[in-house]
Each structure stands twice: as C-alpha cells, then as structure tokens.
Design an enzyme around this catalytic site. Structure first.
Site, PDB file in Angstrom:
ATOM      1  N   TYR A 118      37.439  53.119  45.522  1.00 52.99           N
ATOM      2  CA  TYR A 118      37.441  53.762  44.192  1.00 52.99           C
ATOM      3  C   TYR A 118      36.056  53.752  43.555  1.00 52.99           C
ATOM      4  CZ  TYR A 118      38.107  48.867  42.792  1.00 52.99           C
ATOM      5  OH  TYR A 118      37.979  47.498  42.653  1.00 52.99           O
ATOM      6  N   GLY A 143      41.083  45.948  59.034  1.00 55.56           N
ATOM      7  CA  GLY A 143      40.704  44.815  58.184  1.00 55.56           C
ATOM      8  C   GLY A 143      41.894  44.338  57.367  1.00 55.56           C
ATOM      9  N   LYS A 146      41.355  34.797  51.559  1.00 54.15           N
ATOM     10  CA  LYS A 146      42.710  35.291  51.787  1.00 54.15           C
ATOM     11  C   LYS A 146      43.410  34.686  53.008  1.00 54.15           C
ATOM     12  CE  LYS A 146      42.464  39.766  49.440  1.00 54.15           C
ATOM     13  NZ  LYS A 146      42.724  41.219  49.591  1.00 54.15           N
ATOM     14  N   GLY A 156      41.190  51.778  60.381  1.00 55.28           N
ATOM     15  CA  GLY A 156      40.775  50.421  60.060  1.00 55.28           C
ATOM     16  C   GLY A 156      41.825  49.381  60.373  1.00 55.28           C
TER      17      GLY A 156
END
Length: 288
Positions: free
Chosen positions: A236, A134, A72, A132
């Site tokens: 999930y 990230g 990414k 977080g």
C-alpha cells in the site's frame, strides 16, 4: 481518547522497527469510539529481547499483543496454544491472554480474505494465482484454502529459503481442506500464463514494487492480464503500484493491501475485546 485509569487494559505491538506503525492509531481510535478502557502502545523488541518482554507482559496480565517482524515465528516458543490457522502457518501476529494462557493467532490471511469479499470478488471453488511464499503469502494461502478456494497456484523463486516451510504448510492444508495447491518456479512463464488464464484472482504477496522501488513489477507486462481477472497487491506504499496501474488499464477489478491491513487489525481487536472494530471510522481517520 478514554482517560487512562487504574483499570486500563494494555495491548501493544512488539517488533523492530515499530515507530512507523499505524496500529496505535487504528486501535486507540477504536477504543475511544466504543468507550473501551484500553490503550495500545508500541515497543521496539527484537528476537533477542522477545522472551523477556513476553514474560513481563504475561506477569502484567496484559489483554493481548501483536507481533511484527522479526518476531512472528520466534514467538511460538513462548505460547501455550495456537489457533488452527496459526498452527498451520507456523507464524503468529496476534496473541490473546486468556486467563493467563497465551494463545497465538494469525489474522493476516483473514484480513486479506475480508478485503477480497469487500471488493465483491467470489473465489469460492475457483482458482487463484499467488506470487510469493513469505509470511504474508503463506497466511493468505492457508486462509484461502480454509475458506474453500478450489485451487491455488503458487509462484516462487527456486532458491527461496521458504520453500521447505510452504511445502510443510501445503501438506497440513491437504488434511484440513479440499483445496489443491501447486508450486511453480517464478521463471516458468508458460505455467504463469496458463495459471492466469484459469484464475479468478491474481495476488502479488511479495515486496516487488514497494517504495522506493516503485518502477519494479512482478509481471513483465500487462499481456497476461484479462478483464475478468481480479488483481490484488498487498503493498500500500505506493498506493497504486505499477502492477495495479497495469490492471486498471486492462479494466480489471484491483485493490492494494490497505484493506488487508485494516481487517487483520480488526480481527485482533475482536479477539481482545469481543467487539467489532469500527473499520469505516478508522479508515476515515487514517485518511486524514
């Protein structure tokens, strides 16, 4: 499924590993439902092979592609242009091939904010607490600020290697939005308690609680949760984390990362095709 022809447009996912991805099912189901002559495939590509892969895809004039870990940020080296969100975040998960020009987008934050809206949670002008820093957390932070959230309290480990990046993102966002963003240490329990009392939404954007470590939780107990606080966990798997179980017991509106996954894919689909992904059909298909 639409038969593959000499005119079929290629879209794909580049990452490592990718064999587990549900993206092919999401996109190919949508292409078929709308009668679009497209196909979506997965290719196991890492940072060492990404440059060659991108060059080949551009030469083949593919319609676009997705990036997942570990690509990414590495992909930024090979793009011609970035969307405002991608430029701010410094990471790309969707690339559009527009007349030979590769344009990078980040749809993760858009996907999350659509899932917030889906659950009828209004965060406009309000405060959210975000755990977080990230890639996913950064995308959520950026999109929330751009979508007029009033204040964001970010909690992270003081030793995190991502602290310089999030500080840079916050600086960029200050010029693009009126959102006030503050960073706190994960160990500052008083700050966390105060933040949750002020917040309309609490978001776990870390991997804490993800399978197989399902007994872990980003909060020590449910005492900090209140009934009018919405709780989101981008995990999930499992479907209901320990955090979400605690939130349900407190009577909080709560949801996992499944809708975020669907909607970030839907945004990529729209970028490539100009059409809306049939999200409910995809949701039903994946449910089977």
């Amino acid at each position: 499924m639409i038969p593959i022809t000499g005119h079929t447009k290629l879209t794909c996912l580049l990452g490592s590993p990718v064999a587990h991805s549900i993206s092919p099912m999401m996109h190919n189901t949508s292409f078929s439902a709308l009668g679009l002559d497209y196909v979506y495939l997965c290719f196991d590509i890492n940072e060492q092979t990404l440059g060659d892969a991108v060059k080949a895809l551009k030469t083949m004039d593919v319609k676009g592609f997705n990036l997942t870990m570990p690509n990414k940020t590495k992909i930024l080296e090979y793009l011609d242009e970035l969307s405002p969100a991608a430029k701010c975040i410094g990471a790309v998960n969707t690339v559009e091939n527009k007349d030979g020009k590769l344009i990078g987008h980040n749809t993760d934050g858009i996907g999350f904010m659509r899932s917030v809206k889906e659950h009828c949670i209004d965060v406009t002008g309000k405060t959210i607490t975000l755990m977080g820093i990230g890639g996913a957390a950064t995308a959520i932070c950026a999109q929330a600020a751009l979508d007029n959230v009033g204040e964001i309290h970010i909690f992270a480990r003081s030793t995190s290697r991502y602290l310089p990046r999030i500080r840079e993102v916050i600086q960029k966002l200050s010029a693009l939005s009126s959102c006030k963003i503050s960073i706190f240490d994960n160990d500052d329990k008083t700050a966390l308690k105060d933040s949750l009392e002020q917040s309309a939404l609490f978001v776990n954007a870390t991997s804490v609680g993800m399978a197989p470590n399902t007994d872990a939780c980003i909060l020590e107990d449910s005492s900090l949760l209140k009934k009018d606080l919405a709780v989101a966990d981008i995990i999930y798997n499992p479907w209901e984390t320990k955090l979400l179980k605690m939130a349900k017991e407190k009577g909080c509106t709560s949801f996992n990362g499944y809708s975020m996954l669907l909607y970030q894919g839907a945004e990529a689909f729209k970028i490539w095709t100009g059409q809306e992904m049939p999200v409910e059909l995809v949701r039903e298909t994946l449910g089977k």
